[in-house]
Design a protein around this motif. Structure first.
Motif, PDB file in Angstrom:
ATOM      1  N   GLY B  63      13.244  -9.242  23.027  1.00 52.40           N
ATOM      2  CA  GLY B  63      12.270 -10.242  23.450  1.00 52.40           C
ATOM      3  C   GLY B  63      11.385  -9.815  24.599  1.00 52.40           C
ATOM      4  O   GLY B  63      10.891 -10.654  25.336  1.00 52.40           O
ATOM      5  N   TRP B  64      11.179  -8.506  24.790  1.00 55.15           N
ATOM      6  CA  TRP B  64      10.320  -8.044  25.887  1.00 55.15           C
ATOM      7  C   TRP B  64       8.870  -8.103  25.441  1.00 55.15           C
ATOM      8  O   TRP B  64       8.436  -7.310  24.625  1.00 55.15           O
ATOM      9  CB  TRP B  64      10.677  -6.618  26.285  1.00 55.15           C
ATOM     10  CG  TRP B  64      12.037  -6.492  26.839  1.00 55.15           C
ATOM     11  CD1 TRP B  64      13.174  -6.287  26.141  1.00 55.15           C
ATOM     12  CD2 TRP B  64      12.424  -6.571  28.209  1.00 55.15           C
ATOM     13  NE1 TRP B  64      14.244  -6.239  26.980  1.00 55.15           N
ATOM     14  CE2 TRP B  64      13.808  -6.408  28.262  1.00 55.15           C
ATOM     15  CE3 TRP B  64      11.718  -6.773  29.398  1.00 55.15           C
ATOM     16  CZ2 TRP B  64      14.512  -6.443  29.454  1.00 55.15           C
ATOM     17  CZ3 TRP B  64      12.422  -6.803  30.580  1.00 55.15           C
ATOM     18  CH2 TRP B  64      13.803  -6.640  30.602  1.00 55.15           C
ATOM     19  N   ILE B  72       6.012  -2.622  25.576  1.00 53.52           N
ATOM     20  CA  ILE B  72       7.080  -1.903  26.258  1.00 53.52           C
ATOM     21  C   ILE B  72       8.405  -2.001  25.515  1.00 53.52           C
ATOM     22  O   ILE B  72       9.335  -1.282  25.828  1.00 53.52           O
ATOM     23  CB  ILE B  72       7.271  -2.425  27.694  1.00 53.52           C
ATOM     24  CG1 ILE B  72       7.523  -3.926  27.687  1.00 53.52           C
ATOM     25  CG2 ILE B  72       6.087  -2.073  28.554  1.00 53.52           C
ATOM     26  CD1 ILE B  72       8.002  -4.447  29.011  1.00 53.52           C
ATOM     27  N   ALA B  73       8.502  -2.903  24.525  1.00 51.38           N
ATOM     28  CA  ALA B  73       9.802  -3.116  23.890  1.00 51.38           C
ATOM     29  C   ALA B  73       9.992  -2.164  22.711  1.00 51.38           C
ATOM     30  O   ALA B  73       9.097  -1.402  22.356  1.00 51.38           O
ATOM     31  CB  ALA B  73       9.900  -4.551  23.403  1.00 51.38           C
ATOM     32  N   ILE B  74      11.203  -2.222  22.129  1.00 48.41           N
ATOM     33  CA  ILE B  74      11.469  -1.516  20.881  1.00 48.41           C
ATOM     34  C   ILE B  74      10.954  -2.384  19.748  1.00 48.41           C
ATOM     35  O   ILE B  74      11.308  -3.558  19.649  1.00 48.41           O
ATOM     36  CB  ILE B  74      12.980  -1.266  20.719  1.00 48.41           C
ATOM     37  CG1 ILE B  74      13.478  -0.348  21.808  1.00 48.41           C
ATOM     38  CG2 ILE B  74      13.280  -0.706  19.357  1.00 48.41           C
ATOM     39  CD1 ILE B  74      14.973  -0.232  21.847  1.00 48.41           C
ATOM     40  N   TYR B  75      10.104  -1.810  18.902  1.00 48.24           N
ATOM     41  CA  TYR B  75       9.533  -2.574  17.791  1.00 48.24           C
ATOM     42  C   TYR B  75      10.210  -2.181  16.489  1.00 48.24           C
ATOM     43  O   TYR B  75      10.445  -0.999  16.239  1.00 48.24           O
ATOM     44  CB  TYR B  75       8.033  -2.296  17.660  1.00 48.24           C
ATOM     45  CG  TYR B  75       7.180  -3.126  18.578  1.00 48.24           C
ATOM     46  CD1 TYR B  75       7.233  -2.921  19.935  1.00 48.24           C
ATOM     47  CD2 TYR B  75       6.346  -4.117  18.077  1.00 48.24           C
ATOM     48  CE1 TYR B  75       6.460  -3.682  20.793  1.00 48.24           C
ATOM     49  CE2 TYR B  75       5.578  -4.878  18.925  1.00 48.24           C
ATOM     50  CZ  TYR B  75       5.640  -4.646  20.279  1.00 48.24           C
ATOM     51  OH  TYR B  75       4.879  -5.408  21.117  1.00 48.24           O
ATOM     52  N   LEU B  76      10.515  -3.204  15.681  1.00 46.49           N
ATOM     53  CA  LEU B  76      10.911  -2.942  14.296  1.00 46.49           C
ATOM     54  C   LEU B  76       9.800  -3.500  13.429  1.00 46.49           C
ATOM     55  O   LEU B  76       9.374  -4.638  13.632  1.00 46.49           O
ATOM     56  CB  LEU B  76      12.219  -3.641  13.951  1.00 46.49           C
ATOM     57  CG  LEU B  76      13.463  -3.182  14.682  1.00 46.49           C
ATOM     58  CD1 LEU B  76      14.623  -4.048  14.258  1.00 46.49           C
ATOM     59  CD2 LEU B  76      13.761  -1.751  14.364  1.00 46.49           C
ATOM     60  N   VAL B  77       9.322  -2.699  12.486  1.00 47.43           N
ATOM     61  CA  VAL B  77       8.198  -3.128  11.678  1.00 47.43           C
ATOM     62  C   VAL B  77       8.610  -3.138  10.212  1.00 47.43           C
ATOM     63  O   VAL B  77       9.130  -2.147   9.698  1.00 47.43           O
ATOM     64  CB  VAL B  77       6.988  -2.208  11.870  1.00 47.43           C
ATOM     65  CG1 VAL B  77       5.823  -2.715  11.068  1.00 47.43           C
ATOM     66  CG2 VAL B  77       6.622  -2.132  13.313  1.00 47.43           C
ATOM     67  N   TYR B  78       8.384  -4.284   9.581  1.00 49.29           N
ATOM     68  CA  TYR B  78       8.658  -4.399   8.154  1.00 49.29           C
ATOM     69  C   TYR B  78       7.329  -4.636   7.463  1.00 49.29           C
ATOM     70  O   TYR B  78       6.634  -5.601   7.752  1.00 49.29           O
ATOM     71  CB  TYR B  78       9.609  -5.565   7.896  1.00 49.29           C
ATOM     72  CG  TYR B  78       9.960  -5.756   6.444  1.00 49.29           C
ATOM     73  CD1 TYR B  78      11.140  -5.252   5.937  1.00 49.29           C
ATOM     74  CD2 TYR B  78       9.115  -6.429   5.585  1.00 49.29           C
ATOM     75  CE1 TYR B  78      11.465  -5.410   4.610  1.00 49.29           C
ATOM     76  CE2 TYR B  78       9.419  -6.585   4.255  1.00 49.29           C
ATOM     77  CZ  TYR B  78      10.599  -6.072   3.776  1.00 49.29           C
ATOM     78  OH  TYR B  78      10.908  -6.218   2.464  1.00 49.29           O
ATOM     79  N   ASP B  79       6.950  -3.713   6.553  1.00 50.88           N
ATOM     80  CA  ASP B  79       5.752  -3.974   5.756  1.00 50.88           C
ATOM     81  C   ASP B  79       6.001  -3.511   4.326  1.00 50.88           C
ATOM     82  O   ASP B  79       7.149  -3.236   3.956  1.00 50.88           O
ATOM     83  CB  ASP B  79       4.526  -3.303   6.375  1.00 50.88           C
ATOM     84  CG  ASP B  79       4.685  -1.821   6.507  1.00 50.88           C
ATOM     85  OD1 ASP B  79       5.676  -1.301   5.997  1.00 50.88           O
ATOM     86  OD2 ASP B  79       3.825  -1.186   7.122  1.00 50.88           O
ATOM     87  N   GLY B  80       4.958  -3.430   3.522  1.00 48.77           N
ATOM     88  CA  GLY B  80       5.138  -3.130   2.106  1.00 48.77           C
ATOM     89  C   GLY B  80       5.852  -1.821   1.877  1.00 48.77           C
ATOM     90  O   GLY B  80       6.794  -1.726   1.078  1.00 48.77           O
TER      91      GLY B  80
ATOM     92  N   PHE C  93      19.780  -8.151  20.883  1.00 43.42           N
ATOM     93  CA  PHE C  93      19.941  -7.605  22.243  1.00 43.42           C
ATOM     94  C   PHE C  93      19.335  -8.536  23.286  1.00 43.42           C
ATOM     95  O   PHE C  93      18.783  -8.117  24.276  1.00 43.42           O
ATOM     96  CB  PHE C  93      19.317  -6.212  22.389  1.00 43.42           C
ATOM     97  CG  PHE C  93      20.251  -5.101  22.060  1.00 43.42           C
ATOM     98  CD1 PHE C  93      21.325  -4.827  22.885  1.00 43.42           C
ATOM     99  CD2 PHE C  93      20.074  -4.331  20.930  1.00 43.42           C
ATOM    100  CE1 PHE C  93      22.194  -3.802  22.584  1.00 43.42           C
ATOM    101  CE2 PHE C  93      20.945  -3.309  20.632  1.00 43.42           C
ATOM    102  CZ  PHE C  93      22.018  -3.043  21.461  1.00 43.42           C
ATOM    103  N   ASN C  94      19.438  -9.849  23.018  1.00 48.45           N
ATOM    104  CA  ASN C  94      18.922 -10.813  23.977  1.00 48.45           C
ATOM    105  C   ASN C  94      19.815 -10.814  25.214  1.00 48.45           C
ATOM    106  O   ASN C  94      21.017 -10.938  25.116  1.00 48.45           O
ATOM    107  CB  ASN C  94      18.934 -12.195  23.314  1.00 48.45           C
ATOM    108  CG  ASN C  94      18.232 -13.216  24.128  1.00 48.45           C
ATOM    109  OD1 ASN C  94      17.712 -12.906  25.181  1.00 48.45           O
ATOM    110  ND2 ASN C  94      18.215 -14.432  23.642  1.00 48.45           N
ATOM    111  N   ASN C  95      19.199 -10.645  26.376  1.00 50.86           N
ATOM    112  CA  ASN C  95      19.968 -10.611  27.620  1.00 50.86           C
ATOM    113  C   ASN C  95      20.034 -12.016  28.174  1.00 50.86           C
ATOM    114  O   ASN C  95      19.199 -12.441  28.957  1.00 50.86           O
ATOM    115  CB  ASN C  95      19.281  -9.661  28.596  1.00 50.86           C
ATOM    116  CG  ASN C  95      20.172  -9.321  29.746  1.00 50.86           C
ATOM    117  OD1 ASN C  95      21.193  -9.959  29.945  1.00 50.86           O
ATOM    118  ND2 ASN C  95      19.789  -8.324  30.499  1.00 50.86           N
ATOM    119  N   TYR C  96      21.053 -12.802  27.753  1.00 57.85           N
ATOM    120  CA  TYR C  96      21.027 -14.236  28.033  1.00 57.85           C
ATOM    121  C   TYR C  96      21.798 -14.628  29.280  1.00 57.85           C
ATOM    122  O   TYR C  96      21.830 -15.782  29.647  1.00 57.85           O
ATOM    123  CB  TYR C  96      21.511 -15.043  26.822  1.00 57.85           C
ATOM    124  CG  TYR C  96      22.819 -14.603  26.239  1.00 57.85           C
ATOM    125  CD1 TYR C  96      24.009 -15.010  26.792  1.00 57.85           C
ATOM    126  CD2 TYR C  96      22.853 -13.786  25.112  1.00 57.85           C
ATOM    127  CE1 TYR C  96      25.205 -14.619  26.254  1.00 57.85           C
ATOM    128  CE2 TYR C  96      24.041 -13.388  24.570  1.00 57.85           C
ATOM    129  CZ  TYR C  96      25.224 -13.806  25.147  1.00 57.85           C
ATOM    130  OH  TYR C  96      26.406 -13.405  24.613  1.00 57.85           O
TER     131      TYR C  96
END
Lengths: 113, 510, 142
Positions: B63-64, B72-80, C93-96
């Motif tokens: 959630g960054w 700045i966060a780690i992204y996961l990308v889902y596409d075709g 990985f939510n830092n709650y």
């Protein structure tokens, strides 16, 4: 710039070792040298002269430059991966030694690939 | 579909891999039943998300939120394209894991086999979903490391040697990839793929991106076993246990090699004419040299492994043709055609090469040999292996109405329309030679005079089941050529490749 | 090994062990962290094994124990990461946990917990690798 060239020379030493050594253990050592040269280069790229460690305890708004932690974490992760590589290759080398009775790759040639 | 579902693609196999050593304490049979369940869940999940999620979604781990414009966060990308690859990976993984239940009974230390297999699946699913180069590299390593261990699983002389060779070459490839990533970081100060795409579009001097691309072609070319870098493949793929050979040849070289090349060269780097010529040349070389090496092989699994090189050549050549059309900005129809052919061939090759390795495993299981000269007359004893391997052989050699015909036809058509007559000719010649050595395989294995003892029995039920299902798929995949079905299955992936900068735009929302 | 080596190894390994734990627990506020701490922890064990020899520790059973520890610690970490999905905002990985004051030991939410789990995992993994290399179990195909 000198440092980058030194890294590259280290990389070439590693490649030379992998290509010319006949001993399994020495091949593993050469591969490790190559790994470390790339890690060194990554850390050098990420370094800013005069930069501090990227911690949140630095006071807000102070006039300091902080090193980007991204290449450092990448190097740490890659070093962990290198540990896995080395241990796997050494385990295989031990197994191969038990099967063939030698570390010499000229005598380990069942496959023709 | 909610975004968080896509983390399940690598959390479930990771969880399975680490829960198995614990359940093994209570029941020593548990790993072999947990793995098919996991792969089945993943297959259902991938089909579900493929059908219900035609749009691209980016999921942020932790959630960054982006700071200003910088992600700045780690992204996961889902596409075709990701969805398409996920369906193929989990399909082959499911049938391999079902097949492995009976096949692996001969081996000791089975729980390690299933743990490593789950880790490999987790790594491949992660590579397909990763949205930044850091995670791409880490997941590549997870999949590659577990495949090194799986190749050496039989701990016989040749298996250990093949694994050592694979590791030395694979390790050097990893370092070259890491070097390429370091270069990208030097240029752009970021590792997020969408951000890199933006940065590189604004670079005036395009020598540096081309230099990085050539480094990456070397690195991922080793993983994809393109021809100058192929030395590890025939040893490693023929030495592994058969279900793993099916995974390695069917999906691993495509995920770690071909998929990454597609993603980086189309969506991250600006498309470039000189790089596409390199791709076409490598593809053409792989196509023809692969078949020439395969024709002389008498070891069945080694022959199949060489044939994988040639088929990866088809895929890469198709991609290169599409890329050159995109770079020149002329005739988008040909580019669409080439990408459709490449992706269609990728899916087909996963299915039929997986099936052929499973057949080779069945023959090895029953007759205990891999040498085609020592087989013969197996048709009488193994009717199901005969039928399924016939279906796969005809599909791989490109005879209608099997699926391989259509995908090869599309690639050849695209090459002809784009004016690459040499590539089209090479593809036709390679197809004919492929037919020749698969006829040789059928003749020597099944119809020659019987040279094996008559005590051979057909393989157990679960092995039969996965072979029959894949054989039916070999025929069924032909319907992907119909426009209505192509619309659902192939077009999202093709569109991802066609609309090159769309990837970054949608992720960063600029 | 002689008595001197054994005694010194015993004393030093205790210090290494404590430093490893310190390093793993303070990972979020100081250089070090889970991986370095774990390496130090396993180093303490390996030093003892080298000093006392293989037979003293009955290593066959230890291998099973370390691989179970490895699996369980990574499972807990995965479950913690997954539990973030249900704690409010659907983030993996939510830092709650509350962040606390920066720089103090109890800060950073879940990060110290992950560090400790990674420390256990790395210590168990490196010990397992070391045991596997020195014991060399022969697993021949039947």
């Amino acid at each position: 710039m000198t440092l980058y060239i030194l890294c590259f020379i280290l990389f070439l030493i590693g490649i030379y070792g992998v290509l010319t050594r006949r001993n399994l253990i020495k091949i593993v050592i050469s591969l490790t040298i190559m790994e470390f040269s790339v890690f060194l280069m990554l850390v050098l790229i990420g370094y800013i002269s005069g930069g501090l460690a990227p911690l949140v305890v630095h006071p807000e708004g102070a006039d300091i430059s902080v090193v980007d932690p991204l290449p450092q974490t990448l190097v740490l992760t890659a070093a962990v991966i290198a540990v896995a590589t080395n241990s796997m290759m050494l385990a295989l080398a031990i197994r191969l030694y038990k099967k063939y009775g030698t570390f010499d790759i000229r005598k380990i040639n069942e496959l023709k690939g | 579909m909610d975004g968080w579902i896509i983390v399940l693609f690598f959390v479930i196999p990771l969880f399975g891999a680490f829960v198995m050593p614990v359940t093994y304490l209570f029941s020593s049979d548990s790993p072999k039943f947990i793995t098919p369940v996991i792969t089945f869940v993943l297959l259902i999940l991938s089909l579900y998300s493929f059908v219900y999620q035609p749009e691209q979604i980016a999921y942020i781990i932790g959630g960054w939120k982006p700071v200003g414009d910088v992600p700045i966060a780690i992204y996961l990308v889902y596409d075709g394209l990701s969805g398409f690859m996920l369906v193929i990976i989990n399909l082959i993984a499911f049938f391999s894991s079902v097949y492995a239940i009976n096949y692996m009974e001969e081996y000791t230390g089975q729980k390690y086999f299933y743990v490593l297999m789950c880790l490999m699946i987790a790594g491949m699913n992660g590579v397909v979903l990763a949205g930044d180069l850091f995670n791409l590299f880490v997941f590549t390593e997870i999949a590659a490391k577990s495949s090194y261990a799986l190749v050496a699983f039989g701990v016989k002389k040749d298996e250990l040697e093949a694994s050592f060779k694979y590791q030395v070459l694979g390790g050097m490839a990893n370092l070259i990839i890491l070097f390429g990533i370091a270069m990208i970081y030097w240029q752009t100060q970021t590792l997020n793929m969408a951000d890199i795409s933006y940065m590189l579009q604004n670079v005036e001097n395009n020598i540096f991106p081309v230099f990085i691309q050539l480094i990456l072609i070397t690195g991922f070319g080793v993983k994809a076993a393109l021809i100058p870098f192929h030395a590890w493949l025939p040893d490693a793929h023929s030495s592994a246990p058969s279900p793993i050979s099916a995974m390695l040849s069917g999906v691993l070289i495509k995920t770690l090699g071909v998929y990454v090349i597609m993603r980086l060269f189309f969506n991250v780097f600006p498309v470039n004419e000189s790089v596409s010529i390199v791709l076409i040349a490598l593809g053409g070389l792989s196509m023809i040299i692969g078949v020439l090496l395969a024709v002389g092989a008498w070891d069945l699994k080694r022959m199949l492994a060489y044939s994988s090189i040639s088929h990866v050549g088809y895929i890469i050549a198709g991609l290169g043709i599409g890329m050159i059309m995109l770079a020149r900005g002329e005739n988008q129809f040909v580019a669409t055609l080439a990408f459709t052919g490449s992706l269609f061939h990728l899916a087909n090759h996963a299915v039929f090469k997986g099936l052929l390795f499973l057949n080779a495993g069945a023959i090895e299981y029953a007759a205990n040999t891999r040498d085609m000269k020592q087989m013969g007359g197996l048709a009488k004893f193994m009717p199901i292996t005969l039928t399924s391997s016939f279906s796969a052989s005809m599909s791989i050699s490109g005879l209608p109405p099997f699926s391989g015909f259509f995908s090869k036809l599309i690639i050849i058509l695209a090459a002809v329309i784009a004016g690459f007559y040499l590539i089209a000719g090479l593809a036709v010649v390679a197809g004919i030679i492929t037919l020749a050595y698969f006829v040789k395989f059928q003749k020597y294995a099944f119809y020659n005079k019987p040279s094996v003892s008559s005590s051979i029995k057909e393989v157990p039920n679960l092995m039969r089941m996965s072979m029959i299902s894949l054989a039916i798929l070999c025929l069924l995949m032909s319907v992907l050529i119909l426009p209505e079905i192509r619309e659902v299955f192939l077009n999202p992936a093709v569109n991802t490749l066609m609309e090159t900068t769309d990837y970054a735009d949608k992720i960063l929302g600029r | 090994m002689s008595v001197i080596v054994k005694k010194i190894a015993q004393l030093i390994s205790a210090l290494i062990f404590v430093f490893g734990m310190y390093s793993a627990i303070h990972g979020h506020i100081a250089p070090g962290g889970g991986f370095a701490g774990g390496v130090l922890l396993s180093g303490a064990f390996i030093l003892l094994i080298i000093a006392y020899g293989l037979d003293y520790f009955k290593l066959k059973q230890q291998t099973e124990a370390t691989s179970i520890f490895e699996s369980v610690s990574i499972l807990i970490a995965l479950l913690l990461a997954f539990s973030g999905l249900f704690a409010g905002s659907l983030y993996f990985f939510n830092n709650y946990l509350p962040p606390g004051t920066p720089g103090s030991l109890l800060s950073g939410g879940l990060i110290p917990v992950y560090n400790i789990l990674i420390g256990i995992k790395v210590a168990a993994t490196l010990s397992t690798i070391f045991f596997a290399l020195i014991i060399y179990k022969e697993e021949i195909r039947r």
